[in-house]
Scaffold this active site. Structure first.
Site, PDB file in Angstrom:
ATOM      1  N   THR A 160       0.843  -1.073   0.267  1.00  0.00           N
ATOM      2  CA  THR A 160      -0.125  -0.052  -0.074  1.00  0.00           C
ATOM      3  C   THR A 160       0.644   1.298   0.432  1.00  0.00           C
ATOM      4  O   THR A 160       2.193   1.382   0.056  1.00  0.00           O
ATOM      5  CB  THR A 160      -1.013   0.172   1.863  1.00  0.00           C
ATOM      6  OG1 THR A 160      -0.580  -0.167   2.154  1.00  0.00           O
ATOM      7  CG2 THR A 160      -1.955  -0.704   1.170  1.00  0.00           C
ATOM      8  N   HIS A 161       0.465   2.739  -0.699  1.00  0.00           N
ATOM      9  CA  HIS A 161       1.286   3.182  -0.890  1.00  0.00           C
ATOM     10  C   HIS A 161       2.808   3.635  -1.618  1.00  0.00           C
ATOM     11  O   HIS A 161       3.981   3.879  -1.497  1.00  0.00           O
ATOM     12  CB  HIS A 161       1.573   4.257   0.270  1.00  0.00           C
ATOM     13  CG  HIS A 161       0.178   4.415   1.272  1.00  0.00           C
ATOM     14  ND1 HIS A 161      -0.772   5.581   1.049  1.00  0.00           N
ATOM     15  CD2 HIS A 161      -0.762   4.044   1.759  1.00  0.00           C
ATOM     16  CE1 HIS A 161      -1.982   5.863   1.271  1.00  0.00           C
ATOM     17  NE2 HIS A 161      -1.139   4.729   2.287  1.00  0.00           N
ATOM     18  N   SER A 282      16.998  -2.992 -26.210  1.00  0.00           N
ATOM     19  CA  SER A 282      17.567  -1.571 -26.326  1.00  0.00           C
ATOM     20  C   SER A 282      18.423  -1.794 -27.919  1.00  0.00           C
ATOM     21  O   SER A 282      18.989  -2.451 -27.909  1.00  0.00           O
ATOM     22  CB  SER A 282      18.243  -0.755 -25.469  1.00  0.00           C
ATOM     23  OG  SER A 282      18.630  -0.266 -25.685  1.00  0.00           O
ATOM     24  N   LYS A 288      19.228  -4.532 -21.316  1.00  0.00           N
ATOM     25  CA  LYS A 288      18.431  -3.904 -21.137  1.00  0.00           C
ATOM     26  C   LYS A 288      17.794  -5.129 -21.743  1.00  0.00           C
ATOM     27  O   LYS A 288      17.241  -5.545 -22.831  1.00  0.00           O
ATOM     28  CB  LYS A 288      18.188  -2.825 -21.705  1.00  0.00           C
ATOM     29  CG  LYS A 288      18.703  -1.819 -20.807  1.00  0.00           C
ATOM     30  CD  LYS A 288      17.735  -0.159 -21.076  1.00  0.00           C
ATOM     31  CE  LYS A 288      16.422  -0.590 -20.811  1.00  0.00           C
ATOM     32  NZ  LYS A 288      16.385   1.130 -20.846  1.00  0.00           N
ATOM     33  N   GLU A 295       3.782  -1.742 -21.436  1.00  0.00           N
ATOM     34  CA  GLU A 295       4.528  -0.597 -21.206  1.00  0.00           C
ATOM     35  C   GLU A 295       3.150   0.292 -22.682  1.00  0.00           C
ATOM     36  O   GLU A 295       2.502   1.312 -22.471  1.00  0.00           O
ATOM     37  CB  GLU A 295       5.701   0.471 -21.685  1.00  0.00           C
ATOM     38  CG  GLU A 295       6.408   0.192 -20.993  1.00  0.00           C
ATOM     39  CD  GLU A 295       7.612   0.237 -20.885  1.00  0.00           C
ATOM     40  OE1 GLU A 295       7.760   0.652 -21.839  1.00  0.00           O
ATOM     41  OE2 GLU A 295       8.508  -0.031 -20.191  1.00  0.00           O
TER      42      GLU A 295
END
Length: 391
Positions: A160-161, A282, A288, A295
């Site tokens: 949470t948060h 990438s 990567k 996304e």
């Protein structure tokens, strides 16, 4: 060759030619041609209703039906030609029908307006595509539920948060999102019911005076109900607004899933690894592995929301019945449905192929995350929750 004026369904009282820029600006054929099959289906049902009402002969009806079948074959074979002056799919079909069977083709438009024709096409198109969406959505939910069942014993931190809160089951996290998607499935079924209402026979605004049997049309086109008011039937776009909102909300749910998985896939967390099938690399940094599938899902949520809010703004100030502003409905509907259709399939692929790193998940658990469980234990021992917080 016939001039563009001669092919139009509205050009009788006009003199001179339309400005070419206006011609292009006004045209919708570039995108409403997607409804070619629905337009043919609606036209075939309508000519049968015309014959039933005594407005065309049996011979004329058969000519029109055969002509529409030939047009259907041309679309299937990729030989149908859109020509200059074909303002929309309705104009294109009527023009081609006259070329095939002569002036009898002009009788198809008797008592029918493009106002009730286009909204019939749209409802038919959306009804069929809702079925496709439902299949993809249920497949995604099934994939998530099956994965949750298999990996029910895996524990990891719940947040949470964005702070570690309590230990939870990995399956509990999966099912939290599956439940949200199940509500989307319920909403989609409701939208289908409200979409599957026949507007054909409403004319331009004030109905059809030729005693067209709308019950017959409803059965021919497999609608569940008949519109109650011709003015509302030809201008109402609630069904478009609803599917745009539905796509937006479903994508918000999937965007939240994607955000979590993107975070969990980082080396800082290392809870999961996406399959190479749903990742990219990438061009400059070879180490990567990017979660581009997730996304893009997250990004497309904003795009579809923009379509929804934009169309609602187009609707908000319209006077009664049909206005050309409503031409904006089709591109919004097509794009939103296309987007969510692709997203649901990608999301299913992501969930069915991602790899879970159980050890990393367990290592992220710490004893302080059991503080709430300790508090629950003390409550059972009759210790006040407030005294615990004060001590």
């Amino acid at each position: 060759m016939a001039s563009s004026k001669e092919t139009k369904l509205w050009g009788g009282r006009f003199v001179g030619n339309v400005d070419p820029i206006m011609e292009k600006f006004n045209s919708s054929i570039s995108y409403d041609k997607r409804m070619w099959a629905e337009d043919i289906k609606g036209s075939k049902a309508y000519v049968k209703a015309l014959e039933k009402a005594g407005l065309v002969t049996k011979t004329e009806m058969d000519q029109i039906l055969n002509g529409m079948d030939k047009i259907y074959e041309e679309w299937l074979n990729g030989t149908f030609q859109i020509r200059e002056g074909d303002e929309d799919i309705h104009t294109a079909h009527e023009r081609r029908l006259k070329e095939l069977i002569g002036e009898a083709g002009g009788k198809l438009h008797t008592g029918r307006s493009r106002n009730d024709q286009v909204v019939t096409d749209m409802r038919l198109w959306l009804r069929d595509n809702i079925s496709v969406l439902m299949d993809h959505l249920l497949q995604l939910i099934k994939t998530m539920v099956e994965r949750a069942a298999v990996e029910i014993d895996i524990l990891f931190p719940g947040y949470t948060h964005m702070q570690r809160a309590q230990p939870i089951r990995w399956s509990h996290w999966i099912l939290s999102h599956a439940v949200a998607l199940s509500r989307d499935a319920e909403r989609l079924e409701e939208i289908r019911k409200r979409t599957n209402v026949l507007p054909l026979g409403s004319g331009a605004i004030a109905g059809n005076p030729f005693q067209i049997d709308r019950e017959f049309l409803s059965k021919e086109l497999q609608f569940d109900a008949i519109s109650l008011n011709s003015m509302d039937a030809t201008s109402g776009r609630d069904f478009v607004s609803e599917i745009l909102f539905w796509c937006t909300l479903c994508l918000i749910h999937l965007s939240k899933v994607s955000e979590d998985l993107i975070i969990y896939s980082t080396k800082e967390f290392g809870f999961i690894t996406l399959s190479d099938a749903y990742s990219t690399g990438s061009s400059l940094m070879p180490q990567k592995k990017n979660a581009d599938s997730l996304e893009l899902i997250r990004g497309k949520a904003g795009r579809v929301f923009g379509r929804c809010s934009g169309f609602l703004m187009s609707l908000k100030g319209l006077p009664s019945t049909y206005n050309k502003d409503l031409q904006e409905d089709k591109e919004a509907m097509f794009e939103a449905v296309d987007t969510i259709t692709a997203v649901l399939q990608v999301a299913s692929g992501v969930f069915s192929t991602l790899k879970v790193h159980e050890d990393a998940m367990r290592k992220a658990l710490s004893s302080d995350m059991l503080a709430t469980d300790l508090a629950y234990y003390l409550v059972r021992k009759k210790v006040s929750i407030y005294s615990m917080c004060e001590s």
